[in-house]
Scaffold this motif. Structure first.
Motif, PDB file in Angstrom:
ATOM      1  N   THR A   1     -17.686  16.936 -15.141  1.00  0.00           N
ATOM      2  CA  THR A   1     -18.389  18.133 -15.966  1.00  0.00           C
ATOM      3  C   THR A   1     -18.658  18.153 -17.277  1.00  0.00           C
ATOM      4  OG1 THR A   1     -16.449  19.566 -15.778  1.00  0.00           O
ATOM      5  CG2 THR A   1     -17.820  19.770 -13.874  1.00  0.00           C
ATOM      6  N   HIS A   2     -18.111  17.034 -17.885  1.00  0.00           N
ATOM      7  CA  HIS A   2     -18.218  16.507 -19.049  1.00  0.00           C
ATOM      8  C   HIS A   2     -17.933  17.721 -20.276  1.00  0.00           C
ATOM      9  CE1 HIS A   2     -20.404  13.642 -21.882  1.00  0.00           C
ATOM     10  NE2 HIS A   2     -19.547  13.185 -21.656  1.00  0.00           N
ATOM     11  N   GLY A   3     -16.679  17.926 -20.368  1.00  0.00           N
ATOM     12  CA  GLY A   3     -16.306  18.583 -21.469  1.00  0.00           C
ATOM     13  C   GLY A   3     -16.168  20.185 -21.196  1.00  0.00           C
ATOM     14  N   MET A   4     -17.261  20.870 -20.618  1.00  0.00           N
ATOM     15  CA  MET A   4     -17.089  22.206 -20.250  1.00  0.00           C
ATOM     16  C   MET A   4     -16.123  22.500 -19.257  1.00  0.00           C
ATOM     17  SD  MET A   4     -18.873  24.204 -22.387  1.00  0.00           S
ATOM     18  CE  MET A   4     -19.418  25.353 -21.397  1.00  0.00           C
ATOM     19  N   GLY A   5     -15.826  21.597 -18.371  1.00  0.00           N
ATOM     20  CA  GLY A   5     -14.814  21.834 -17.488  1.00  0.00           C
ATOM     21  C   GLY A   5     -13.653  21.749 -17.896  1.00  0.00           C
ATOM     22  N   TYR A   6     -13.032  21.677 -18.962  1.00  0.00           N
ATOM     23  CA  TYR A   6     -11.963  21.902 -19.682  1.00  0.00           C
ATOM     24  C   TYR A   6     -11.720  23.154 -20.166  1.00  0.00           C
ATOM     25  CZ  TYR A   6     -11.937  16.586 -19.671  1.00  0.00           C
ATOM     26  OH  TYR A   6     -12.171  15.277 -19.146  1.00  0.00           O
TER      27      TYR A   6
END
Lengths: 131, 396
Positions: free
Chosen positions: B350-355
């Motif tokens: 999800t490239h960054g936003m998932g965290y």
């Protein structure tokens, strides 16, 4: 099949020096420091007095990897990608390949020397183990 | 109100995420609308309340699956009345959208900002499109600022460069392949408890070592998995967040760094820009690494997670191998639960936003089977090579 670089006023000396057996790196005439990639201005002192300058072509492998993934249909064998630092100056590095030896023989810290691969109008600087 | 570090006046008030497909049958626009509406409703707001929208990197404008939807189209689709919006590639990594939104609120440009990131790399792969291929990305001759120094050497993916960071980390600090594997094994164990995760089959150490070598020492299971998903959060002015649906999660501190732009030029190839971003963040808070209850750290490649553990001071420099050894410290019931939703290695890229989404899920106690014990402080970080950004989140 290598993807070839677009040649510009700044990059042409780097990519074509191999025709006369020279690895050329941009150097600042004022502060005497090299920098890469080539640019019309010295990144260390902002001088515009910069010139492509032949270097020894000797360096060492800072770190490397053996690529096994077939990114293109032409992929045939694993190849070595390395960050090479030239002996002229600490930090004077670029990406290249180590060739003419088994990938398993490559080591971090290994001394290397430049060789050129000519494709069309480009002489790609690669490295092999130094004698 | 702290007048020096204005991000403390900003809170996360809602989160949303579309289905995470591998691939999804929904369009990039539909995934984005799903995530955005869920986040806005989660905050207890109405779309008409949103007056800012941003994303990183924004609309790539070329049909790219890396970022097919930008702020302008979201603003238009949802009929938002925005005072401010922003996108753009050149920023300190995947958390840049969050940081820009925080700064917009902190500076009074907006009150409620929707931050989202949509990515459809899975359906792109399934359709056989080559837009992920660096070899195909530019013209017949490569003149790209950075990649022209890579593609002539058959460096066609960042995995080759990240693998060289990993090789040097191993050589310098004695980090072992088994230690590296713990990142993959931990995220897979966590993914099994996350119904949305795309890779949920159990993984053993033997499975890890049986996975295909991509670029020594990185194997397939050291690389994140493509998916189709959109993730969104709502940022609100903190004094306007108190009466919303969720207890606000304070933006305690942000930090960003961009080192040398060229991937081979990092001052310390075993650290990249991570320590600079982390130091910038820690300088803006009284909290310390020991206060962190859970870490959601970029795992585009497993070695980057280990470099973030070190860069953030969650373990000593060069000590990430020993820290993750055996996996117990970073497990859900360990001292520092790591990438609790399966990260990108197993949860999906999800490239960054998932965290950020997962950090809030944990801080709000909504983690279900994977919920950790009453966390109050979470750190999120994303980026590798020259680009790094980190975000410290705290529950009041």
């Amino acid at each position: 099949m290598r993807k070839l670089p677009l040649l510009s006023a700044e990059t042409r000396p780097f990519w074509t020096g191999g025709e006369v057996g020279e690895l050329r790196m941009h150097r600042c005439e004022d502060c005497s420091r090299f920098f890469h990639p080539p640019a019309p201005i010295c990144r260390h002192c902002s001088s515009l007095n910069v010139t492509p300058t032949p270097v020894s072509g000797r360096g060492r492998v800072v770190t490397f990897t053996i690529n096994h993934q077939a990114w293109t249909p032409e992929f045939t064998e694993p190849y070595v990608v390395a960050i090479v630092e030239l002996e002229e100056q600490a930090g004077l590095r670029f990406l290249s390949n180590v060739v003419n030896c088994s990938p398993e023989a490559v080591e971090i810290g290994m001394p290397v020397t430049v060789v050129f691969e000519n494709v069309e109008d480009v002489w790609i600087p690669l490295f092999e183990r130094a004698a | 109100m702290d007048t020096r570090f204005l991000e403390k006046n900003v809170a996360i008030t809602g989160i949303g995420q579309s289905e995470v497909g591998r691939p999804s049958s929904r369009s990039a626009m539909q995934l984005t609308v799903d995530a955005a509406l869920e986040a806005i409703a989660d905050a207890g707001l109405d779309p008409k309340d949103i007056d800012g929208v941003c994303s990183w990197p924004g609309d790539n404008s070329n049909g790219s699956s890396f970022s097919p939807v930008g702020p302008l189209s979201v603003m238009t689709m949802l009929g938002l009345n925005c005072n401010w919006f922003s996108g753009g590639y050149e920023a300190a990594g995947p958390l840049a959208g969050v940081m820009n939104g925080v700064m917009a609120i902190a500076s009074g440009m907006a009150n409620h900002v929707l931050v989202f990131r949509t990515i459809t790399e899975s359906s792109n792969r399934t359709s056989g499109s080559k837009d992920q291929s660096l070899a195909a990305k530019s013209g017949p001759r490569d003149g790209n600022f950075m990649w022209q120094w890579c593609t002539p050497f058959n460096v066609l993916s960042v995995v080759n460069i990240t693998a060289m960071y990993a090789a040097l980390h191993m050589k310098t600090y004695g980090t072992t392949p088994e230690q590296l594997a713990q990142i993959a094994l931990t995220t897979r164990r966590n993914a099994q408890l996350n119904p949305k995760a795309v890779m949920r089959k159990p993984m053993t150490m033997d499975d890890y070592f049986a996975s295909k070598m991509i670029s020594t020492p990185l194997r397939m299971f050291d690389c994140d998995v493509h998916c189709d998903a959109s993730t969104a959060i709502v940022l609100s002015r903190r004094d306007m967040a108190k009466d919303l649906r969720q207890p606000p999660i304070r933006i305690e501190a942000i930090g960003a760094a961009m080192n040398q732009p060229y991937l081979w030029d990092q001052v310390d190839l075993t650290a990249n820009a991570m320590p600079d971003a982390a130091n910038a963040m820690w300088a803006r808070t009284d909290l310390k690494p020991a206060d962190v209850d859970t870490a959601q750290l970029y795992d585009g490649f497993s070695i980057l997670t280990m470099m973030w553990l070190e860069g953030l001071g969650l373990c000593p420099k060069g000590g990430s191998g020993a820290f993750v050894e055996g996996g117990s410290r970073i497990a859900l019931n360990g001292q520092l639960p790591l990438n609790t939703n399966g990260g990108q290695l197993s949860g999906g890229r999800t490239h960054g936003m998932g965290y950020v989404h997962e950090a809030c899920t944990q801080l709000w106690g909504r983690g279900g089977e994977r919920q950790i014990r009453e966390p109050r402080v979470a750190v999120c970080a994303a980026g590798g090579g020259p680009l790094a950004g980190s975000l410290l989140l705290a529950k009041d």
